[in-house]
Scaffold this motif. Structure first.
Motif, PDB file in Angstrom:
ATOM      1  N   VAL A 287       0.845  -1.205   0.000  1.00  0.00           N
ATOM      2  CA  VAL A 287       0.000   0.000   0.000  1.00  0.00           C
ATOM      3  C   VAL A 287       0.873   1.246   0.000  1.00  0.00           C
ATOM      4  O   VAL A 287       0.567   2.225  -0.700  1.00  0.00           O
ATOM      5  N   GLN A 288       1.983   1.231   0.736  1.00  0.00           N
ATOM      6  CA  GLN A 288       2.840   2.419   0.738  1.00  0.00           C
ATOM      7  C   GLN A 288       3.553   2.611  -0.596  1.00  0.00           C
ATOM      8  O   GLN A 288       3.843   3.747  -0.991  1.00  0.00           O
ATOM      9  N   SER A 289       3.803   1.530  -1.318  1.00  0.00           N
ATOM     10  CA  SER A 289       4.328   1.667  -2.683  1.00  0.00           C
ATOM     11  C   SER A 289       3.321   2.400  -3.566  1.00  0.00           C
ATOM     12  O   SER A 289       3.693   3.245  -4.389  1.00  0.00           O
ATOM     13  N   PHE A 290       2.036   2.088  -3.374  1.00  0.00           N
ATOM     14  CA  PHE A 290       0.960   2.781  -4.093  1.00  0.00           C
ATOM     15  C   PHE A 290       0.878   4.244  -3.662  1.00  0.00           C
ATOM     16  O   PHE A 290       0.726   5.148  -4.497  1.00  0.00           O
ATOM     17  N   ASN A 291       1.024   4.492  -2.363  1.00  0.00           N
ATOM     18  CA  ASN A 291       0.902   5.854  -1.835  1.00  0.00           C
ATOM     19  C   ASN A 291       2.095   6.741  -2.167  1.00  0.00           C
ATOM     20  O   ASN A 291       1.978   7.976  -2.149  1.00  0.00           O
ATOM     21  N   ALA A 292       3.259   6.139  -2.418  1.00  0.00           N
ATOM     22  CA  ALA A 292       4.500   6.909  -2.571  1.00  0.00           C
ATOM     23  C   ALA A 292       4.399   7.988  -3.635  1.00  0.00           C
ATOM     24  O   ALA A 292       5.087   9.018  -3.558  1.00  0.00           O
ATOM     25  N   LEU A 293       3.540   7.810  -4.614  1.00  0.00           N
ATOM     26  CA  LEU A 293       3.380   8.793  -5.693  1.00  0.00           C
ATOM     27  C   LEU A 293       2.931  10.145  -5.148  1.00  0.00           C
ATOM     28  O   LEU A 293       3.264  11.182  -5.732  1.00  0.00           O
ATOM     29  N   CYS A 295       2.914  10.959  -1.477  1.00  0.00           N
ATOM     30  CA  CYS A 295       3.398  11.329  -0.129  1.00  0.00           C
ATOM     31  C   CYS A 295       4.836  10.878   0.084  1.00  0.00           C
ATOM     32  O   CYS A 295       5.187  10.391   1.169  1.00  0.00           O
ATOM     33  N   ALA A 296       5.683  11.064  -0.921  1.00  0.00           N
ATOM     34  CA  ALA A 296       7.077  10.636  -0.811  1.00  0.00           C
ATOM     35  C   ALA A 296       7.802  11.352   0.325  1.00  0.00           C
ATOM     36  O   ALA A 296       8.629  10.752   1.024  1.00  0.00           O
ATOM     37  N   ASP A 297       7.510  12.638   0.540  1.00  0.00           N
ATOM     38  CA  ASP A 297       8.152  13.381   1.630  1.00  0.00           C
ATOM     39  C   ASP A 297       7.829  12.740   2.984  1.00  0.00           C
ATOM     40  O   ASP A 297       8.712  12.590   3.831  1.00  0.00           O
ATOM     41  N   ARG A 298       6.576  12.385   3.167  1.00  0.00           N
ATOM     42  CA  ARG A 298       6.155  11.791   4.444  1.00  0.00           C
ATOM     43  C   ARG A 298       6.802  10.418   4.624  1.00  0.00           C
ATOM     44  O   ARG A 298       7.230  10.060   5.732  1.00  0.00           O
ATOM     45  N   LEU A 299       6.848   9.630   3.580  1.00  0.00           N
ATOM     46  CA  LEU A 299       7.477   8.318   3.691  1.00  0.00           C
ATOM     47  C   LEU A 299       8.979   8.432   3.922  1.00  0.00           C
ATOM     48  O   LEU A 299       9.579   7.577   4.585  1.00  0.00           O
ATOM     49  N   THR A 300       9.593   9.502   3.437  1.00  0.00           N
ATOM     50  CA  THR A 300      10.998   9.750   3.739  1.00  0.00           C
ATOM     51  C   THR A 300      11.188   9.970   5.236  1.00  0.00           C
ATOM     52  O   THR A 300      12.155   9.478   5.836  1.00  0.00           O
ATOM     53  N   ASP A 301      10.253  10.699   5.859  1.00  0.00           N
ATOM     54  CA  ASP A 301      10.291  10.865   7.320  1.00  0.00           C
ATOM     55  C   ASP A 301      10.176   9.512   8.022  1.00  0.00           C
ATOM     56  O   ASP A 301      10.817   9.277   9.056  1.00  0.00           O
ATOM     57  N   VAL A 302       9.333   8.632   7.480  1.00  0.00           N
ATOM     58  CA  VAL A 302       9.181   7.287   8.040  1.00  0.00           C
ATOM     59  C   VAL A 302      10.512   6.536   7.966  1.00  0.00           C
ATOM     60  O   VAL A 302      10.930   5.882   8.933  1.00  0.00           O
ATOM     61  N   ALA A 303      11.189   6.643   6.812  1.00  0.00           N
ATOM     62  CA  ALA A 303      12.485   5.972   6.652  1.00  0.00           C
ATOM     63  C   ALA A 303      13.472   6.453   7.708  1.00  0.00           C
ATOM     64  O   ALA A 303      14.191   5.655   8.334  1.00  0.00           O
ATOM     65  N   GLY A 318      13.798   8.374  -0.753  1.00  0.00           N
ATOM     66  CA  GLY A 318      13.469   8.222   0.663  1.00  0.00           C
ATOM     67  C   GLY A 318      12.258   7.334   0.864  1.00  0.00           C
ATOM     68  O   GLY A 318      12.218   6.518   1.794  1.00  0.00           O
ATOM     69  N   ALA A 319      11.256   7.490   0.006  1.00  0.00           N
ATOM     70  CA  ALA A 319      10.057   6.657   0.104  1.00  0.00           C
ATOM     71  C   ALA A 319      10.407   5.195  -0.125  1.00  0.00           C
ATOM     72  O   ALA A 319       9.915   4.304   0.590  1.00  0.00           O
ATOM     73  N   GLN A 320      11.272   4.939  -1.102  1.00  0.00           N
ATOM     74  CA  GLN A 320      11.681   3.553  -1.362  1.00  0.00           C
ATOM     75  C   GLN A 320      12.490   2.993  -0.188  1.00  0.00           C
ATOM     76  O   GLN A 320      12.401   1.804   0.136  1.00  0.00           O
ATOM     77  N   ALA A 321      13.250   3.864   0.490  1.00  0.00           N
ATOM     78  CA  ALA A 321      14.005   3.424   1.668  1.00  0.00           C
ATOM     79  C   ALA A 321      13.053   3.034   2.793  1.00  0.00           C
ATOM     80  O   ALA A 321      13.311   2.074   3.536  1.00  0.00           O
ATOM     81  N   PRO A 368      -6.396   8.286  -3.309  1.00  0.00           N
ATOM     82  CA  PRO A 368      -7.628   7.529  -3.569  1.00  0.00           C
ATOM     83  C   PRO A 368      -7.374   6.408  -4.576  1.00  0.00           C
ATOM     84  O   PRO A 368      -6.516   6.518  -5.455  1.00  0.00           O
ATOM     85  N   ALA A 369      -8.141   5.339  -4.445  1.00  0.00           N
ATOM     86  CA  ALA A 369      -8.003   4.194  -5.353  1.00  0.00           C
ATOM     87  C   ALA A 369      -9.376   3.753  -5.825  1.00  0.00           C
ATOM     88  O   ALA A 369     -10.384   3.968  -5.156  1.00  0.00           O
ATOM     89  N   ASP A 370      -9.390   3.127  -6.990  1.00  0.00           N
ATOM     90  CA  ASP A 370     -10.622   2.538  -7.489  1.00  0.00           C
ATOM     91  C   ASP A 370     -10.540   1.015  -7.370  1.00  0.00           C
ATOM     92  O   ASP A 370      -9.546   0.467  -6.877  1.00  0.00           O
ATOM     93  N   GLN A 371     -11.569   0.349  -7.808  1.00  0.00           N
ATOM     94  CA  GLN A 371     -11.639  -1.107  -7.688  1.00  0.00           C
ATOM     95  C   GLN A 371     -10.425  -1.783  -8.324  1.00  0.00           C
ATOM     96  O   GLN A 371      -9.804  -2.667  -7.722  1.00  0.00           O
ATOM     97  N   ARG A 372     -10.073  -1.366  -9.528  1.00  0.00           N
ATOM     98  CA  ARG A 372      -8.964  -1.996 -10.241  1.00  0.00           C
ATOM     99  C   ARG A 372      -7.652  -1.820  -9.478  1.00  0.00           C
ATOM    100  O   ARG A 372      -6.846  -2.767  -9.353  1.00  0.00           O
ATOM    101  N   GLN A 373      -7.429  -0.634  -8.917  1.00  0.00           N
ATOM    102  CA  GLN A 373      -6.174  -0.374  -8.208  1.00  0.00           C
ATOM    103  C   GLN A 373      -6.077  -1.175  -6.899  1.00  0.00           C
ATOM    104  O   GLN A 373      -5.008  -1.683  -6.570  1.00  0.00           O
TER     105      GLN A 373
END
Length: 382
Positions: A287-293, A295-303, A318-321, A368-373
Motif C-alpha cells: 500500500v505504501q508503494s501505491f501511496n508513494a506517488l 506522499c514521498a516526503d512523508r514516507l521519507t520521514d518514516v524511513a 526516501g520513500a523507497q528506503a 484515492p483508489a478505485d476497484q482496479r487499483q
C-alpha cells in the motif's frame, strides 16, 4: 482545518502498574464487572487473577471468555446477554484487540440498544457506552484506548469498522508485566500492527502536528525494540518500550485515522479469519508503494524514523528506503512473505477489493483508489 483529539480520560502505564489501576477503579464506585476476555487468558488464570484483585476492592465480577479472535456479532450478543442477566454496571476488557473490541460492542449496545451492526460507520450511537476499563496484554492494537471497534459480520464475511467516540474506554491500563507471556508470533504480529497504525496515521489526510509527533516516536520505538521483544520476551525494557510505542501509535490513528492497509486487512480477516496484525504487515509495503506517488516526503520521514540513512536522498528515494525498511523489519520478525502463505485465494480478490472500498478506514488514505487499483495491490501482495 479543525481537529478533535480523542483519548481515554485516564491512562495508567508502566511495569507493575496494575495495582495502581485497581485503586483507581475502586474510586469510580462501580459494584459489579463483566470481565470480557478470551479462552487463553481464562485458562491461564489471568482473568481469575483480575477478578480476585477486583474483589479486594470490594467489586464483584463475572467472567465472559467468549471473545474469539476476530470477534463476531454473536460473541457480542452472548456477552451482552450475560451482562444483563448478572446486572453488571461496568465492563472490564482483558487481553488484546479481540477482547477489547468485543467489550466495546457489549458496552455500546448495553446503553444504546439494538445490535452492534446498527453502529457500523462513524459516530452512529446516541449515548455513551457502559463504563469500560481496558486492561491490555498485548503491544499492538491500541484498542484499549481508541474509538475504533472492529466486529466480524459472519453473514457478510466482512469486518465492520465502528468508529465512534462513545466506544472510547474510560480508563486504559498498560502493564508490560502482563505482556511477558506473549509468544514470539503474537509479539511480532501485534508489533507490526502498531507500526502500521503509526505509518498509516502519519501519511493520513487527517494528520496533524499532534498525531505526527505520536506516529514518528512510535515508529522509532518499534523499529528499535520489536526485534528484541520477539527474540527475548522477558526483556522488560523492550516490552515497556513496545507498550509505549503501541499506545503512541494508537494516539496517532485514533485521531488521524488509517488507510487502505487496514481497509484491505479487515476483508482478509473477515473472509478467512486471519490474524489482523499479520495481514497488516503483509499489506503495508504494498500500500505504501501505491501511496508513494503522492506522499514521498512523508514516507521519507518514516524511513528516517526507522533508522535508514537517507542523507542526500530525493523524496522518491526516501520513500523507497521506507518501504525497504518495512520489508526488512517484517522479515526480521518472521512475518510471512505474502498472502498466498496465509491461504488467501486470487479468485476472491474482486470481492475483497469491493468490500475494502466500503471500509471507513480507507477514507483518509493519501491517494484515492478505485476497484482496479485495490485489486492490483492485493495481487502484488500475493
Amino acid at each position: 482545518m479543525s481537529s478533535t483529539f480523542f483519548i481515554p480520560a485516564v491512562n495508567i502505564m508502566g511495569t507493575g502498574c496494575l495495582d495502581e489501576a485497581m485503586d483507581a477503579i475502586r474510586k469510580y464506585g462501580f459494584r459489579k464487572a463483566l470481565i470480557v476476555t478470551d479462552t487463553g487468558l481464562a485458562k491461564a488464570g489471568v482473568a481469575t487473577m483480575i477478578a480476585e484483585k477486583l474483589a479486594l476492592q470490594d467489586i464483584d465480577s463475572v467472567i465472559f471468555d467468549g471473545a474469539k479472535p476476530n470477534p463476531s456479532i454473536a460473541n457480542v450478543e452472548l456477552g451482552l446477554g450475560l451482562l444483563k442477566e448478572t446486572r453488571c454496571d461496568f465492563v472490564v476488557s482483558l487481553g488484546g484487540g479481540s477482547p477489547h473490541d468485543c467489550a466495546k460492542g457489549i458496552a455500546l449496545c448495553a446503553t444504546n440498544g439494538g445490535t452492534i451492526r446498527d453502529y457500523e460507520g462513524v459516530d452512529r450511537s446516541a449515548k455513551p457506552q457502559l463504563p469500560l476499563i481496558a486492561i491490555n496484554t498485548t503491544a499492538g492494537t491500541a484498542s484499549e484506548m481508541t474509538r475504533f471497534c472492529i466486529i466480524t459480520d459472519e453473514s457478510r464475511h466482512v469486518k465492520m469498522a465502528i468508529v465512534d467516540r462513545n466506544v472510547t474506554p474510560l480508563l486504559s491500563v498498560n502493564d508490560p508485566a502482563l505482556m511477558v507471556a506473549m509468544p514470539k508470533g503474537l509479539t511480532a504480529a501485534t508489533g507490526m500492527d502498531a507500526l502500521t497504525h503509526a505509518i498509516e496515521a502519519y501519511v493520513s489526510t487527517a494528520a496533524n502536528p499532534i498525531t505526527d509527533a505520536c506516529a514518528l516516536k512510535a515508529i522509532t520505538l518499534i523499529s528499535n525494540n520489536l526485534p528484541q521483544a520477539v527474540r527475548d520476551g522477558s526483556d522488560m525494557i523492550a516490552r515497556e518500550n513496545m507498550a509505549y510505542a503501541q499506545f503512541l501509535a494508537g494516539m496517532a490513528f485514533n485521531n488521524a485515522s488509517l488507510g487502505y492497509v487496514h481497509a484491505m486487512a479487515h476483508q482478509l480477516g473477515g473472509f478467512y479469519d486471519l490474524p489482523h496484525g499479520v495481514c497488516n504487515a503483509v499489506l503495508l509495503p504494498h500500500v505504501q508503494s501505491f501511496n508513494a506517488l503522492v506522499c514521498a516526503d512523508r514516507l521519507t520521514d518514516v524511513a528516517h524514523a526507522m533508522g535508514a540513512d537517507i542523507r542526500g536522498f530525493s523524496p522518491e528515494e526516501g520513500a523507497q528506503a521506507a518501504i525497504a525498511a518495512i520489508r526488512d523489519l517484517a522479515r526480521e520478525v518472521e512475518i510471512p512473505a505474502g498472502l498466498r502463505e496465509l491461504g488467501a485465494r486470487l479468485n476472491d480478490i474482486p470481492v475483497l477489493a469491493s468490500n475494502a472500498l466500503k471500509d471507513a478506514c480507507g477514507l483518509t488514505n493519501p491517494r484515492p483508489a478505485d476497484q482496479r487499483q485495490i485489486e492490483e495491490i492485493f495481487r502484488s501482495a500475493f
